[in-house]
Design an enzyme around this catalytic site. Structure first.
Site, PDB file in Angstrom:
ATOM      1  N   ASP A  12       0.847  -1.229   0.038  1.00 23.79           N
ATOM      2  CA  ASP A  12       0.069   0.028  -0.127  1.00 23.79           C
ATOM      3  C   ASP A  12       0.904   1.382   0.103  1.00 23.79           C
ATOM      4  O   ASP A  12       1.608   1.521   1.211  1.00 23.79           O
ATOM      5  CB  ASP A  12      -0.853  -0.020   1.175  1.00 23.79           C
ATOM      6  CG  ASP A  12      -1.670   1.193   1.352  1.00 23.79           C
ATOM      7  OD1 ASP A  12      -1.465   2.081   0.556  1.00 23.79           O
ATOM      8  OD2 ASP A  12      -2.644   1.134   2.265  1.00 23.79           O
ATOM      9  N   GLY A 104      18.772  -6.558  -0.649  1.00 21.16           N
ATOM     10  CA  GLY A 104      18.638  -7.932  -1.185  1.00 21.16           C
ATOM     11  C   GLY A 104      17.501  -8.543  -1.689  1.00 21.16           C
ATOM     12  O   GLY A 104      17.208  -9.127  -2.532  1.00 21.16           O
ATOM     13  N   ASP A 132      -7.967  -7.454   0.538  1.00 22.66           N
ATOM     14  CA  ASP A 132      -7.601  -6.091   1.301  1.00 22.66           C
ATOM     15  C   ASP A 132      -8.353  -5.925   2.559  1.00 22.66           C
ATOM     16  O   ASP A 132      -9.337  -6.439   2.727  1.00 22.66           O
ATOM     17  CB  ASP A 132      -7.910  -5.026   0.141  1.00 22.66           C
ATOM     18  CG  ASP A 132      -7.310  -3.587   0.872  1.00 22.66           C
ATOM     19  OD1 ASP A 132      -6.528  -3.790   1.549  1.00 22.66           O
ATOM     20  OD2 ASP A 132      -8.109  -2.636   0.688  1.00 22.66           O
ATOM     21  N   LYS A 133      -8.011  -5.370   3.445  1.00 17.21           N
ATOM     22  CA  LYS A 133      -8.411  -5.076   4.911  1.00 17.21           C
ATOM     23  C   LYS A 133      -8.613  -6.444   5.669  1.00 17.21           C
ATOM     24  O   LYS A 133      -9.311  -6.723   6.258  1.00 17.21           O
ATOM     25  CB  LYS A 133      -9.963  -4.672   4.861  1.00 17.21           C
ATOM     26  CG  LYS A 133      -9.949  -3.045   4.005  1.00 17.21           C
ATOM     27  CD  LYS A 133      -8.920  -2.040   4.722  1.00 17.21           C
ATOM     28  CE  LYS A 133      -9.231  -0.786   4.159  1.00 17.21           C
ATOM     29  NZ  LYS A 133      -7.908  -0.469   2.904  1.00 17.21           N
ATOM     30  N   TYR A 229       0.970  -0.621  15.426  1.00 19.46           N
ATOM     31  CA  TYR A 229       0.083  -0.519  14.135  1.00 19.46           C
ATOM     32  C   TYR A 229       0.600   0.330  13.080  1.00 19.46           C
ATOM     33  O   TYR A 229       0.810   1.426  13.573  1.00 19.46           O
ATOM     34  CB  TYR A 229      -1.124  -0.575  14.655  1.00 19.46           C
ATOM     35  CG  TYR A 229      -2.363  -0.323  13.747  1.00 19.46           C
ATOM     36  CD1 TYR A 229      -2.807  -1.302  12.956  1.00 19.46           C
ATOM     37  CD2 TYR A 229      -2.780   0.961  13.090  1.00 19.46           C
ATOM     38  CE1 TYR A 229      -3.463  -1.606  11.730  1.00 19.46           C
ATOM     39  CE2 TYR A 229      -3.778   0.931  11.922  1.00 19.46           C
ATOM     40  CZ  TYR A 229      -4.104  -0.447  11.356  1.00 19.46           C
ATOM     41  OH  TYR A 229      -4.879  -0.207  10.436  1.00 19.46           O
ATOM     42  N   LYS A 232      -2.248  -2.579   7.419  1.00 19.57           N
ATOM     43  CA  LYS A 232      -2.625  -3.915   7.435  1.00 19.57           C
ATOM     44  C   LYS A 232      -1.706  -4.620   6.525  1.00 19.57           C
ATOM     45  O   LYS A 232      -1.181  -4.158   5.412  1.00 19.57           O
ATOM     46  CB  LYS A 232      -3.858  -4.091   7.014  1.00 19.57           C
ATOM     47  CG  LYS A 232      -5.040  -3.502   7.945  1.00 19.57           C
ATOM     48  CD  LYS A 232      -4.788  -4.300   9.411  1.00 19.57           C
ATOM     49  CE  LYS A 232      -4.922  -5.873   9.280  1.00 19.57           C
ATOM     50  NZ  LYS A 232      -4.533  -6.494  10.461  1.00 19.57           N
ATOM     51  N   ARG A 266      -9.454  -0.148  10.921  1.00 23.62           N
ATOM     52  CA  ARG A 266      -8.177   0.150  11.863  1.00 23.62           C
ATOM     53  C   ARG A 266      -7.461  -1.085  12.189  1.00 23.62           C
ATOM     54  O   ARG A 266      -6.921  -1.117  13.200  1.00 23.62           O
ATOM     55  CB  ARG A 266      -8.800   0.844  12.789  1.00 23.62           C
ATOM     56  CG  ARG A 266      -9.381   2.275  12.501  1.00 23.62           C
ATOM     57  CD  ARG A 266      -9.844   3.071  13.467  1.00 23.62           C
ATOM     58  NE  ARG A 266     -10.706   4.101  13.278  1.00 23.62           N
ATOM     59  CZ  ARG A 266      -9.900   5.503  12.757  1.00 23.62           C
ATOM     60  NH1 ARG A 266      -8.718   5.550  13.100  1.00 23.62           N
ATOM     61  NH2 ARG A 266     -10.507   6.492  12.391  1.00 23.62           N
TER      62      ARG A 266
END
Ligand code: F6R
Ligand code: MG
Ligand code: MG
Length: 372
Positions: A12, A104, A132-133, A229, A232, A266
């Site tokens: 992302d 590398g 995704d998510k 965090y 994701k 989140r």
């Protein structure tokens, strides 16, 4: 015979209006970069697509897995796309590029990777999944159904090349160690591990009779790299199909129904995985629901099979109305879960929440607690 490698590397690196899609200029830039990679002989062919806000680079080459040039090409592509995203002030520009220096390969730097090297069969169909998510263990359920559940995969019962079963390499993402379990003999022990999706990830699957690679999924846990965090670890997975492997339709059959995965909004909620076609690979409600796309490809002579103009032939599998039921179920489950707001089990349990931004909020309350 020279072996072919299929690599999917994703990150992302910036999205349009929050964490929703990869905008066109970034996809076009990635295409130009990978076209240069073909010209300079690093890769043989490529296809760029998006899974929600993740830029997905599908590449084929003869250089094997974890190859410095191939990973370097992906890293440079993400860096350039992140620069473009920053210039456009897109949201989350460079989000998944956690380190500055490339050394590398991209493992441990943020991007997710799934790669397999094999001797091509006379015809080699492959399914490329990207979600995704959610998180890498989102494929645990799917891969178990495909390679170990005879109620899903008729070939486990009917095809003599599959009746010996499959071997699963399972990664313990906390202790960074791996264990191999063989089905059908050790199916219950396998489930004992991979049902704990917070910790165990199905990494590779091999055909037991000859050790031939059948599937591989990405295992990056960004929170474990960064210690907090940072977004994701939306996963990717490659599965080989047909003639001694599960049929295309057996690989897709688990998606007749939705199932719950963690990582929605989140990175803090359970959500139903919704199969969608590429045009619907766009996260909306509560930044989701978590979505999965699947591309049917063929590989021949080290390249994605292409049309006369050299454009890869892609079968956008989950665009089929056959997945309408799962989509409907996903929305119904999404609606039930969202009614619960911030109450478990809609929200993840306390251990998983440690890797989200919730502890920063709880810290503010700490001094107000009094002994009783
Ligand atoms: C991103 C994701 C999103 C974000 C959410 C808050 O991959 O899963 O649900 O976590 O949109 O994002 P920030 O903190 O950037 O406002
Ligand atoms: Mg994002
Ligand atoms: Mg994402």
């Amino acid at each position: 015979m020279v072996k072919t490698t299929v690599s999917i590397i994703k990150a992302d690196i910036g999205s349009l209006a929050g964490h929703s899609i990869v905008p066109k200029p970034l996809m076009e830039l990635a295409e130009r970069k990978l076209a240069e990679g073909v010209e300079t002989g690093i890769i043989n062919s490529y296809y760029v697509f998006n899974a929600g806000d993740d830029l997905e680079l599908l590449m084929t080459h003869f250089k094997g897995v974890d190859n410095e040039e191939v990973h370097g090409l992906a890293w440079e592509t993400f860096k350039a796309a992140a620069e473009k995203a920053k210039a456009l002030k897109l949201y989350g520009a460079g989000q998944d590029l956690l380190k500055d220096a490339f050394s590398g390969n991209v493992r441990g730097l943020g991007p997710g990777v799934a790669e397999m090297e094999f001797e091509e069969r006379p015809s080699d169909p492959i399914v490329v999944f990207a979600a995704d998510k959610t998180e890498p263990s989102a494929f645990n359920y799917l891969l178990y159904k495909v390679f170990a559940d005879p109620f899903n995969t008729a070939g486990l019962v009917i095809d003599p090349r599959m009746v010996d079963g499959f071997e699963f390499d399972v990664l313990d993402a906390i202790e960074n160690r791996v264990v191999t379990l063989k089905t059908p003999e050790e199916a219950y022990m396998l489930l004992a591990l991979i049902g704990t999706t917070e910790r165990y990830i199905v990494w590779k699957v091999r055909r037991a009779s000859d050790g031939e690679i059948a599937a591989v999924s990405s295992t990056t846990k960004l929170s474990l790299i960064a210690g907090k965090y940072v977004g994701k670890d939306d996963p990717v997975c490659l599965v080989r199909a047909q003639s001694g492997f599960p049929a295309l339709g057996e690989i897709l059959a688990p998606l007749l129904h939705t199932y719950l995965v963690s990582g929605w909004m989140r990175g803090s909620h359970w959500g139903p995985l919704m199969p969608v076609g590429l045009k619907d690979s766009r996260c909306t409600i509560f930044d989701g629901p978590p979505r999965i796309v699947a591309l049917g490809i063929q590989v021949a002579d080290g390249k994605l099979v292409s049309d006369d103009d050299g454009r890869p032939l892609i079968n956008d599998l989950l665009a089929d109305p056959a997945f309408d039921l799962a989509r409907r179920e996903a929305l119904e489950l999404a609606s039930a879960l969202r009614r619960m707001g911030e109450f478990e089990p809609a929200r993840l349990g306390p251990q998983a929440m440690e890797y989200t931004t919730l502890p920063l909020v709880l810290k503010k309350l700490e001094e107000r607690f009094k002994e009783v």
